[in-house]
Design a protein around this motif. Structure first.
Motif, PDB file in Angstrom:
ATOM      1  N   SER A 173      -9.547  22.760  39.063  1.00 48.40           N
ATOM      2  CA  SER A 173      -8.462  23.202  38.192  1.00 48.40           C
ATOM      3  C   SER A 173      -7.233  23.446  39.047  1.00 48.40           C
ATOM      4  O   SER A 173      -7.315  23.879  40.185  1.00 48.40           O
ATOM      5  CB  SER A 173      -8.844  24.469  37.425  1.00 48.40           C
ATOM      6  OG  SER A 173      -8.993  25.549  38.320  1.00 48.40           O
ATOM      7  N   VAL A 174      -6.097  23.108  38.484  1.00 48.74           N
ATOM      8  CA  VAL A 174      -4.829  23.271  39.155  1.00 48.74           C
ATOM      9  C   VAL A 174      -3.956  24.098  38.244  1.00 48.74           C
ATOM     10  O   VAL A 174      -3.896  23.858  37.036  1.00 48.74           O
ATOM     11  CB  VAL A 174      -4.180  21.884  39.416  1.00 48.74           C
ATOM     12  CG1 VAL A 174      -2.807  22.038  40.019  1.00 48.74           C
ATOM     13  CG2 VAL A 174      -5.073  21.046  40.301  1.00 48.74           C
ATOM     14  N   GLY A 175      -3.292  25.064  38.821  1.00 52.27           N
ATOM     15  CA  GLY A 175      -2.410  25.907  38.029  1.00 52.27           C
ATOM     16  C   GLY A 175      -1.222  25.130  37.493  1.00 52.27           C
ATOM     17  O   GLY A 175      -0.897  24.046  37.979  1.00 52.27           O
ATOM     18  N   PRO A 176      -0.533  25.678  36.478  1.00 53.92           N
ATOM     19  CA  PRO A 176       0.576  24.959  35.864  1.00 53.92           C
ATOM     20  C   PRO A 176       1.737  24.689  36.821  1.00 53.92           C
ATOM     21  O   PRO A 176       2.390  23.660  36.728  1.00 53.92           O
ATOM     22  CB  PRO A 176       1.015  25.856  34.711  1.00 53.92           C
ATOM     23  CG  PRO A 176       0.397  27.176  34.957  1.00 53.92           C
ATOM     24  CD  PRO A 176      -0.784  26.951  35.839  1.00 53.92           C
ATOM     25  N   GLN A 177       1.994  25.608  37.757  1.00 52.66           N
ATOM     26  CA  GLN A 177       3.100  25.408  38.689  1.00 52.66           C
ATOM     27  C   GLN A 177       2.804  24.251  39.646  1.00 52.66           C
ATOM     28  O   GLN A 177       3.644  23.394  39.885  1.00 52.66           O
ATOM     29  CB  GLN A 177       3.362  26.696  39.469  1.00 52.66           C
ATOM     30  CG  GLN A 177       4.629  26.646  40.284  1.00 52.66           C
ATOM     31  CD  GLN A 177       4.944  27.999  40.903  1.00 52.66           C
ATOM     32  OE1 GLN A 177       4.095  28.860  40.973  1.00 52.66           O
ATOM     33  NE2 GLN A 177       6.178  28.157  41.346  1.00 52.66           N
ATOM     34  N   ILE A 178       1.590  24.202  40.167  1.00 50.03           N
ATOM     35  CA  ILE A 178       1.208  23.129  41.075  1.00 50.03           C
ATOM     36  C   ILE A 178       1.093  21.813  40.320  1.00 50.03           C
ATOM     37  O   ILE A 178       1.506  20.764  40.811  1.00 50.03           O
ATOM     38  CB  ILE A 178      -0.112  23.473  41.805  1.00 50.03           C
ATOM     39  CG1 ILE A 178       0.123  24.669  42.726  1.00 50.03           C
ATOM     40  CG2 ILE A 178      -0.623  22.275  42.595  1.00 50.03           C
ATOM     41  CD1 ILE A 178      -1.114  25.193  43.377  1.00 50.03           C
ATOM     42  N   GLY A 179       0.579  21.857  39.083  1.00 50.05           N
ATOM     43  CA  GLY A 179       0.484  20.649  38.263  1.00 50.05           C
ATOM     44  C   GLY A 179       1.853  20.063  37.985  1.00 50.05           C
ATOM     45  O   GLY A 179       2.045  18.844  38.056  1.00 50.05           O
ATOM     46  N   ALA A 180       2.820  20.903  37.681  1.00 42.45           N
ATOM     47  CA  ALA A 180       4.185  20.427  37.436  1.00 42.45           C
ATOM     48  C   ALA A 180       4.776  19.829  38.702  1.00 42.45           C
ATOM     49  O   ALA A 180       5.472  18.803  38.656  1.00 42.45           O
ATOM     50  CB  ALA A 180       5.056  21.566  36.926  1.00 42.45           C
ATOM     51  N   GLU A 181       4.486  20.439  39.841  1.00 39.38           N
ATOM     52  CA  GLU A 181       4.979  19.916  41.120  1.00 39.38           C
ATOM     53  C   GLU A 181       4.369  18.551  41.420  1.00 39.38           C
ATOM     54  O   GLU A 181       5.068  17.641  41.877  1.00 39.38           O
ATOM     55  CB  GLU A 181       4.656  20.900  42.242  1.00 39.38           C
ATOM     56  CG  GLU A 181       5.183  20.480  43.595  1.00 39.38           C
ATOM     57  CD  GLU A 181       4.817  21.470  44.694  1.00 39.38           C
ATOM     58  OE1 GLU A 181       4.666  21.022  45.836  1.00 39.38           O
ATOM     59  OE2 GLU A 181       4.690  22.666  44.405  1.00 39.38           O
ATOM     60  N   LEU A 182       3.072  18.403  41.141  1.00 36.99           N
ATOM     61  CA  LEU A 182       2.417  17.115  41.360  1.00 36.99           C
ATOM     62  C   LEU A 182       2.996  16.033  40.461  1.00 36.99           C
ATOM     63  O   LEU A 182       3.210  14.897  40.895  1.00 36.99           O
ATOM     64  CB  LEU A 182       0.908  17.247  41.134  1.00 36.99           C
ATOM     65  CG  LEU A 182       0.132  18.022  42.203  1.00 36.99           C
ATOM     66  CD1 LEU A 182      -1.313  18.216  41.773  1.00 36.99           C
ATOM     67  CD2 LEU A 182       0.192  17.310  43.537  1.00 36.99           C
ATOM     68  N   LYS A 183       3.276  16.374  39.206  1.00 37.31           N
ATOM     69  CA  LYS A 183       3.873  15.401  38.291  1.00 37.31           C
ATOM     70  C   LYS A 183       5.266  15.015  38.750  1.00 37.31           C
ATOM     71  O   LYS A 183       5.642  13.842  38.732  1.00 37.31           O
ATOM     72  CB  LYS A 183       3.924  15.960  36.872  1.00 37.31           C
ATOM     73  CG  LYS A 183       2.602  15.954  36.176  1.00 37.31           C
ATOM     74  CD  LYS A 183       2.737  16.476  34.767  1.00 37.31           C
ATOM     75  CE  LYS A 183       1.380  16.668  34.138  1.00 37.31           C
ATOM     76  NZ  LYS A 183       1.467  17.273  32.811  1.00 37.31           N
ATOM     77  N   THR A 184       6.047  16.001  39.193  1.00 41.13           N
ATOM     78  CA  THR A 184       7.397  15.717  39.675  1.00 41.13           C
ATOM     79  C   THR A 184       7.353  14.804  40.889  1.00 41.13           C
ATOM     80  O   THR A 184       8.096  13.821  40.966  1.00 41.13           O
ATOM     81  CB  THR A 184       8.128  17.029  40.029  1.00 41.13           C
ATOM     82  OG1 THR A 184       8.153  17.859  38.869  1.00 41.13           O
ATOM     83  CG2 THR A 184       9.533  16.758  40.503  1.00 41.13           C
ATOM     84  N   LYS A 185       6.475  15.107  41.825  1.00 39.38           N
ATOM     85  CA  LYS A 185       6.359  14.265  43.017  1.00 39.38           C
ATOM     86  C   LYS A 185       5.833  12.874  42.667  1.00 39.38           C
ATOM     87  O   LYS A 185       6.246  11.885  43.264  1.00 39.38           O
ATOM     88  CB  LYS A 185       5.472  14.937  44.056  1.00 39.38           C
ATOM     89  CG  LYS A 185       6.164  16.115  44.714  1.00 39.38           C
ATOM     90  CD  LYS A 185       5.347  16.700  45.823  1.00 39.38           C
ATOM     91  CE  LYS A 185       6.133  17.840  46.476  1.00 39.38           C
ATOM     92  NZ  LYS A 185       5.423  18.424  47.594  1.00 39.38           N
ATOM     93  N   GLY A 186       4.948  12.797  41.695  1.00 39.60           N
ATOM     94  CA  GLY A 186       4.453  11.496  41.251  1.00 39.60           C
ATOM     95  C   GLY A 186       5.553  10.658  40.624  1.00 39.60           C
ATOM     96  O   GLY A 186       5.673   9.459  40.891  1.00 39.60           O
ATOM     97  N   LEU A 187       6.374  11.278  39.785  1.00 39.27           N
ATOM     98  CA  LEU A 187       7.497  10.553  39.181  1.00 39.27           C
ATOM     99  C   LEU A 187       8.515  10.130  40.234  1.00 39.27           C
ATOM    100  O   LEU A 187       9.079   9.034  40.168  1.00 39.27           O
ATOM    101  CB  LEU A 187       8.165  11.407  38.107  1.00 39.27           C
ATOM    102  CG  LEU A 187       7.369  11.569  36.809  1.00 39.27           C
ATOM    103  CD1 LEU A 187       8.032  12.577  35.888  1.00 39.27           C
ATOM    104  CD2 LEU A 187       7.196  10.239  36.109  1.00 39.27           C
TER     105      LEU A 187
END
Length: 182
Positions: free
Chosen positions: A5-19
């Motif tokens: 599980s990944v917290g929402p802050q880290i998940g958002a960071e991963l999505k941003t870096k992926g984009l």
């Protein structure tokens, strides 16, 4: 079995870096195609790849599926797959430009697309067979990944034929209209 599980802050960071990875890859592809071919091919290739990514994400979103890091990895894979197909088309166009000197670019592109059409369709069908097998027999994350790849293969095949090549014609016309040598 394990659960991550990944917290929402880290998940958002991963999505941003992926984009950002997708955007940076498109910029690098623009430079690569511009150097590898003439610059009249580069805008068509990048717009085509952007088209593939947006359409795939749009269909994925319309179906209410979660966009996560694995899906972004699938989008990058789709970009690579579609780029390969587009490059094959562009290579044939460039070859036919030398063979059919003096002919209209529209004729050359039509001839080139027809020359590689069977190769494009066979490659896409073969890839789709593998993706359908993954979607059917795998579960969980692999199923979503295979679903995304399936959409991308269909959209990528369509765009390398019907989007990239006409954009070369448009780039050629605009460059002549604006007096820019490509």
């Amino acid at each position: 079995r394990r659960v991550d599980s990944v917290g929402p802050q880290i998940g958002a960071e991963l999505k941003t870096k992926g984009l950002l990875a997708v955007v940076y890859s498109l910029i690098m592809i623009l430079i690569y195609v511009g150097l590898r071919f003439d610059y009249k091919y580069a805008p068509g290739a990048v717009i085509c790849l952007f088209h593939d990514a947006v359409i795939t994400l749009g269909i994925f979103s319309l179906l209410g599926k979660e966009v996560n890091v694995q899906i972004l990895a699938a989008i990058l894979t789709i970009i690579g797959y579609s780029l390969n197909d587009t490059i094959v088309n562009f290579d044939r166009i460039r070859e036919n430009e030398h063979i059919f000197k003096g002919k209209d670019l529209t004729f050359i592109i039509n001839r080139s697309v027809n020359d590689v059409l069977s190769r494009t369709l066979l490659t896409s069908i073969t890839t789709l067979l593998a993706v359908v097998a993954l979607y059917t027999f795998a579960g969980g994350v692999i199923e979503d990944l295979a679903f995304t790849l399936g959409i991308g293969v269909v959209v990528g095949t369509y765009s390398s034929i019907y989007v990239a090549s006409p954009l070369v014609i448009l780039t050629e016309k605009l460059s002549k209209q604006w007096g820019i040598a490509v």
